[in-house]
Design an enzyme around this catalytic site. Structure first.
Site, PDB file in Angstrom:
ATOM      1  N   ALA A 190      -9.299   5.519   3.841  1.00  0.00           N
ATOM      2  CA  ALA A 190      -9.187   6.703   4.702  1.00  0.00           C
ATOM      3  C   ALA A 190     -10.449   7.547   4.754  1.00  0.00           C
ATOM      4  O   ALA A 190     -11.125   7.758   3.759  1.00  0.00           O
ATOM      5  CB  ALA A 190      -8.026   7.599   4.301  1.00  0.00           C
ATOM      6  N   GLY A 191     -10.736   8.017   5.962  1.00  0.00           N
ATOM      7  CA  GLY A 191     -11.804   8.990   6.169  1.00  0.00           C
ATOM      8  C   GLY A 191     -13.161   8.420   6.512  1.00  0.00           C
ATOM      9  O   GLY A 191     -14.083   9.158   6.844  1.00  0.00           O
TER      10      GLY A 191
ATOM     11  N   GLY B 156      -7.994   9.278   9.268  1.00  0.00           N
ATOM     12  CA  GLY B 156      -8.357   9.434  10.674  1.00  0.00           C
ATOM     13  C   GLY B 156      -9.406  10.498  10.949  1.00  0.00           C
ATOM     14  O   GLY B 156      -9.753  10.739  12.096  1.00  0.00           O
TER      15      GLY B 156
ATOM     16  N   ASN C  45      -9.783   1.739   9.549  1.00  0.00           N
ATOM     17  CA  ASN C  45      -8.945   1.496  10.717  1.00  0.00           C
ATOM     18  C   ASN C  45      -9.486   2.239  11.932  1.00  0.00           C
ATOM     19  O   ASN C  45     -10.105   1.646  12.811  1.00  0.00           O
ATOM     20  CB  ASN C  45      -7.497   1.904  10.437  1.00  0.00           C
ATOM     21  CG  ASN C  45      -6.540   1.455  11.532  1.00  0.00           C
ATOM     22  OD1 ASN C  45      -6.947   1.057  12.630  1.00  0.00           O
ATOM     23  ND2 ASN C  45      -5.273   1.506  11.278  1.00  0.00           N
ATOM     24  N   THR C  46      -9.281   3.562  11.954  1.00  0.00           N
ATOM     25  CA  THR C  46      -9.621   4.340  13.150  1.00  0.00           C
ATOM     26  C   THR C  46     -11.080   4.163  13.578  1.00  0.00           C
ATOM     27  O   THR C  46     -11.370   4.056  14.778  1.00  0.00           O
ATOM     28  CB  THR C  46      -9.327   5.832  12.899  1.00  0.00           C
ATOM     29  OG1 THR C  46      -7.991   5.946  12.404  1.00  0.00           O
ATOM     30  CG2 THR C  46      -9.448   6.634  14.182  1.00  0.00           C
TER      31      THR C  46
ATOM     32  N   LYS D  97       0.884  -1.173   0.000  1.00  0.00           N
ATOM     33  CA  LYS D  97       0.000   0.000   0.000  1.00  0.00           C
ATOM     34  C   LYS D  97       0.910   1.208   0.000  1.00  0.00           C
ATOM     35  O   LYS D  97       1.543   1.531   1.012  1.00  0.00           O
ATOM     36  CB  LYS D  97      -0.921  -0.018   1.216  1.00  0.00           C
ATOM     37  CG  LYS D  97      -1.948   1.096   1.174  1.00  0.00           C
ATOM     38  CD  LYS D  97      -2.725   1.182   2.466  1.00  0.00           C
ATOM     39  CE  LYS D  97      -3.029   2.637   2.736  1.00  0.00           C
ATOM     40  NZ  LYS D  97      -3.428   2.872   4.112  1.00  0.00           N
TER      41      LYS D  97
END
Lengths: 65, 257
Positions: free
Chosen positions: B184-185, B157, B206-207, B96
């Protein structure tokens, strides 16, 4: 001689990267290495000569996103 | 099934492994998400603590495929060296690719990204580039050898969802056959469902899972949202319209006035 290992100066008598990793206590740990910003594959570590002031990075698997 | 490079994936939820309260919670979350792919990274290993060895043991036990990242790399050189190191340690040609261009938004340096993608693709890597929704950049990445794109939903994040809906829809429409993974996001399952409804192929989270009060429960919620969104996409959503349209037939209505 002194080499910079992961950002900290360390004293070592090892002449090559493979010997330095053993002396530094990495033993059989799964790590990847870069010497002065260049990747050094496991099989090439014994051929990678060290000189005073070298920058060594020893990286291992870590959490990531 | 989703095919990325030579690999077919049943799960369209890719999960990051960072920022969990504990390794046990991470393990629960990966299982609850039914994720087949998790992202990992490389960091400095202390010979005393050997934190990386423990983490690697946990991931191997999960039996999932790993997608190593080049997170935190700000230059092509750094990203290339990190990718080579990751290929050796993780035993995968998947990478990645992140080349960060701006610290506040963590948006990619798309110029460096294309350059690094070209070099890595030629070197046998299967590159998953973290990019924006920019069509020209996407085109250059494909030309450089990428067979998958990972456009951002919003800054890493931030949990803001799909920030530029129009741009992302244009990207999807422009490259109908390229696997597009929103990276992301994503903040909540409805964001992920929306991405799937729009026809994106997968989502990396993830987050939103790791920082939830109950990560495993949130991981399961995301898995359900992805399935619902994917099914909705396949079912063909209706077109929105500006005016009301009665859903109950007007014909046969009694005259009672």
């Amino acid at each position: 001689m002194k080499i910079l290992v992961n950002g900290a100066w360390r004293e070592t008598d090892a002449s090559d990267l493979a010997a330095a990793l053993t002396a530094l206590g990495y033993g059989e740990a799964v790590v990847a290495t870069a010497l002065n910003g260049e990747f050094v594959a496991t099989g090439s570590r014994a051929d990678a000569r060290l000189t005073d002031g070298d920058r060594l990075e020893v990286l291992a698997p870590m959490q990531g996103g | 099934m989703l095919k990325v490079y030579a690999t077919e994936l049943r799960s369209r939820l890719l999960l990051g492994t960072s920022r969990y309260p504990s390794p046990a919670v991470l393990t629960e979350a990966v299982k609850a998400a039914r994720a087949e792919v998790v992202t990992v990274s490389l960091r400095r290993e202390s010979s005393g603590e050997r934190a990386g060895q423990g983490f690697w043991g946990i991931i191997r036990e999960l039996g999932v495929r790993v997608l190593p990242n080049t997170a935190g790399c700000h230059s092509v050189k750094e990203a290339l060296t990190t990718a080579q190191m990751a290929r050796e340690v993780f035993g995968t040609s998947w990478i990645k690719l992140e080349v960060i261009g701006e610290d506040d938004t963590l948006q990619p340096d798309v110029f460096g990204l294309v350059e690094a993608a070209r070099i890595l693709s030629a070197d046998g890597f299967d590159v998953f580039p973290y990019t924006t929704e920019d069509l020209v950049v996407a085109d250059r990445l494909l030309e450089a050898g990428c067979r998958v794109l990972m456009p951002w939903g919003a800054p890493i994040g931030s949990g803001r969802g799909l920030n530029n809906l129009f741009g992302l829809q244009a990207l999807r429409a422009h490259f109908p056959d390229v696997p597009l993974i929103i990276d992301a996001g994503i903040g909540v399952p409805s964001h992920a469902a929306q991405a799937m409804e729009l026809g994106f192929d997968a989502v990396l989270i993830n987050t939103a899972v790791a920082q939830a009060s109950h990560p495993a429960l949130m991981a399961a919620a995301f898995a359900q949202a992805l399935e619902a969104g994917r099914a909705a996409h396949l079912a063909g959503p209706m077109e929105p319209r500006d005016m009301a349209a009665p859903s109950t037939p007007a014909i046969g209505k009694a005259f009672l006035g």
